[in-house]
Design an enzyme around this catalytic site. Sequence first.
Site, PDB file in Angstrom:
ATOM      1  N   ASN B  81       7.419 -42.138  35.830  1.00 54.22           N
ATOM      2  CA  ASN B  81       6.023 -41.997  36.225  1.00 54.22           C
ATOM      3  C   ASN B  81       5.297 -40.864  35.499  1.00 54.22           C
ATOM      4  O   ASN B  81       4.219 -40.463  35.918  1.00 54.22           O
ATOM      5  CB  ASN B  81       5.916 -41.781  37.738  1.00 54.22           C
ATOM      6  N   ILE B  89       0.761 -37.534  35.020  1.00 52.59           N
ATOM      7  CA  ILE B  89       1.598 -37.962  36.147  1.00 52.59           C
ATOM      8  C   ILE B  89       0.924 -39.118  36.862  1.00 52.59           C
ATOM      9  O   ILE B  89      -0.275 -39.056  37.153  1.00 52.59           O
ATOM     10  CB  ILE B  89       1.827 -36.806  37.135  1.00 52.59           C
ATOM     11  N   CYS B  90       1.706 -40.153  37.131  1.00 48.60           N
ATOM     12  CA  CYS B  90       1.153 -41.256  37.921  1.00 48.60           C
ATOM     13  C   CYS B  90       1.625 -41.085  39.361  1.00 48.60           C
ATOM     14  O   CYS B  90       2.771 -41.355  39.688  1.00 48.60           O
ATOM     15  CB  CYS B  90       1.634 -42.591  37.359  1.00 48.60           C
ATOM     16  N   LEU B  91       0.742 -40.582  40.155  1.00 52.67           N
ATOM     17  CA  LEU B  91       1.093 -40.318  41.550  1.00 52.67           C
ATOM     18  C   LEU B  91      -0.132 -40.662  42.395  1.00 52.67           C
ATOM     19  O   LEU B  91      -1.240 -40.211  42.098  1.00 52.67           O
ATOM     20  CB  LEU B  91       1.473 -38.833  41.699  1.00 52.67           C
ATOM     21  N   LEU B 124       4.479 -45.010  33.875  1.00 55.74           N
ATOM     22  CA  LEU B 124       3.647 -44.530  32.777  1.00 55.74           C
ATOM     23  C   LEU B 124       4.491 -44.459  31.523  1.00 55.74           C
ATOM     24  O   LEU B 124       4.004 -44.477  30.407  1.00 55.74           O
ATOM     25  CB  LEU B 124       3.114 -43.128  33.101  1.00 55.74           C
TER      26      LEU B 124
END
Lengths: 417, 171
Positions: B81, B89-91, B124
Site C-alpha cells: 500500500n 500511502i494508500c490508507l 499502490l
Amino acid sequence: MATPLLQLLSSSPFPRTGFRGPFGFGGARVLCKFFAHGACFKGEHCEFSHDWKDPPNNICTYYQKGVCSYGSRCRYEHVKPSRTESTASSSSTIPSRTVSKSVTTVPAVPHELSALSRPFILPSKPVWSLESGKYDPLEDSDVIEPRNVKPADRSICAFAAAGSCPRGDKCPHIHGDLCPSCGKHCLHPFRPEESEEHLKTCEKKQKQLELLKYSQEIECSVCLDRVLSKPSAAERKFGLMSECDHPFCISCIRNWRSSSPTSGMDLNTSLRACPICRKLSYFVIPSVIWYSSQEEKQEIVENYKAKLRSIDCKHFDFGNGNCPFGTSCFYKHAYRDGRLEEVVLRHLGAEDGHTAVRFSRKIANKMKCACDLFQSRCEILLFQTQTPVVVRIACWIDTQSWEAERQAWCFVVSCML
Amino acid sequence: MQTSRARLFKEYKEVQREKAADPDIQLVCDDSNIFKWTALIKGPSETPYEGGVFQLAFSVPEQYPLQPPQVRFLTKIFHPNVHFKTGEICLDILKNAWSPAWTLQSVCRAIIALMAHPEPDSPLNCDSGTLFKAIFCALGTSEAINLWRECILGLLPHQRKVDLCRLSIRW
C-alpha cells in the site's frame, strides 16, 4: 455580639433620630447601618459612625411619611410621629415618642402628612429610658413583629439565611431550617410549600452547578480544547450529536459537517457521522451544558426543538416559499393568519406506476423496513439530492400482493401523520 | 488557518508530554513551520519490518483538521500500500475515511498497523501486492512471513518471485 450592643444602647445618652444625616440631633454621629449589619463598603471614609458606641438609626422613614410597603415585615421601626412630637421636636428636650404597639401598618393620614411638611426631628431622649430603666430591644422588635402572630406569617431572618444572625436566639424573626443543598438556614419551618419550592430550586441549581463543573473538563476532539474555555461566548457551546454521546464544540462539529467533502468522501458516511464513532447523526443540538444522563439529553433536545418550533421558518416564509426540509423541518411552518401548514402526502409525479413521495429520511428508512416486512414487490430507491430526500417508490404490483401494498401505504400515511 | 495552528500547537504539546508513552513513534515538528512534521516510526514486531526505522513526512493543510494531512514515507519501503518511488500511502483514513478526531499521533499508529497488516487488494505497489497475495495464498503463515521478509529485504531471487506469482494465478 448582641449583648454589648444592647448595653451600649441602653446606656446611650444620644437620641435616636429620624434624620438621614451622619449626625443625629445634638451633633452625635449615627451608627452606620451597613457597619452594624456586618460590612460597609466605605470603610473609614464613611460619613456615618463605625463605632458601636454610637446609636443606630432604626426608624422607617417611609412609615413616617405615611406608607411603608413592607408593613409589619419592615426591618425598621415603625414609629408614628405624633403631634406632640413634632411640636416638641423644636425644643428637643421633651422625650415623648409614642410607639405604636398595636397598629403595625397605618394608612396615610392627611393631618400627619401636613405635620411632616415641616422639618421633622425626633425627640432627643429615647422613650424606653423613661418607661423602664433597661432597654430591651426585643420589646422594640415586637412592635415590628409581635410574637403573637401566627408563626407562618413571621418572616424568615435574612441574616441567619446569609450565614449568622448577630441577635442569635433573641432574633424576632424566624431562623430557618438548614437547607441541605445550599447549606443556608433559609427553609421556613412553618411554610411547607415555600420551603419545598426552595428545596426544589436549590436542588436544581446544585445539579446545574455540578453539571457545569463536569462540563468544564470536557474536551472537544476536533480542536482538542476544552469546550467551555473558548474565548467567545458563542463558541462556548457543546454540539450534541443526536445519535451518539461524543462531545464537540458546536462550531467545530458544524464546521466539519458543512465542510466540502473531498473526493471520495461520502456525505452520510463521513461528514454527517460522528468523527469518533462514525455513527450517523441527522442533526446536532447546541447546548451550554453537557449532560450526564439520557433523560437530560432528551430534555436539552426537546427544549431546543421547542425553541425552534416557535421561530418562523425562513424557507417556508409564511407559505410563500418552499422549505427543503418539508415535514421534518424544526422551524415553524405557519401562514400569516397563524394557520399551521397541513401535513399532506406530496406526490411529486406519477409516471407509469412510479409514485414519488417526498419524505424525511427517517421515515424513508422506516418505510423501507415496512416494505421488507410486507414482502411486497416494492422497490424503494433512495436517492439523495442535497437535502430534500426524495424517495421514489416504484411498485410493480401484481394483483395478488395488492393487500400487502395497501398495508404498506397505510403505514406510510401513519408515519406522515 | 488560526484554528489549524491552534490545534497543531495542542498536538505539539501533547506529543511533548507523552513522549515516553509511545516509544515506537517519534513525532517532530519543523522548527520554522508548524505545518511540516516528520516522524520516525519503528517497524512493528513480528513483521518483516521489525528492527527497521522508517521516516514519514507530514504536510498539514491549512484546513486541518477538516482535511487530512498528507503523509508519505521518506524511507524506501516495500509494501503493497505504499508507492515504492514516491512513498505515497494508500490508507482510507488519509483519504475518504478521514475524521477530525484523528491526530498526527494516531495517524502514525494507523500507519504502523498498516505495516503489520497490508491491504493487498488496493495496492499502490502492484508488484508487492501480487507477491504478498501469492505468498500468503500459497504457503502457511509462518513460512509465508519468512518468505515475505526475504522479499522485503531483497533477498529473494527474481525467479522465485515469478514462480510464486504463477502459483497464485493457478490458485
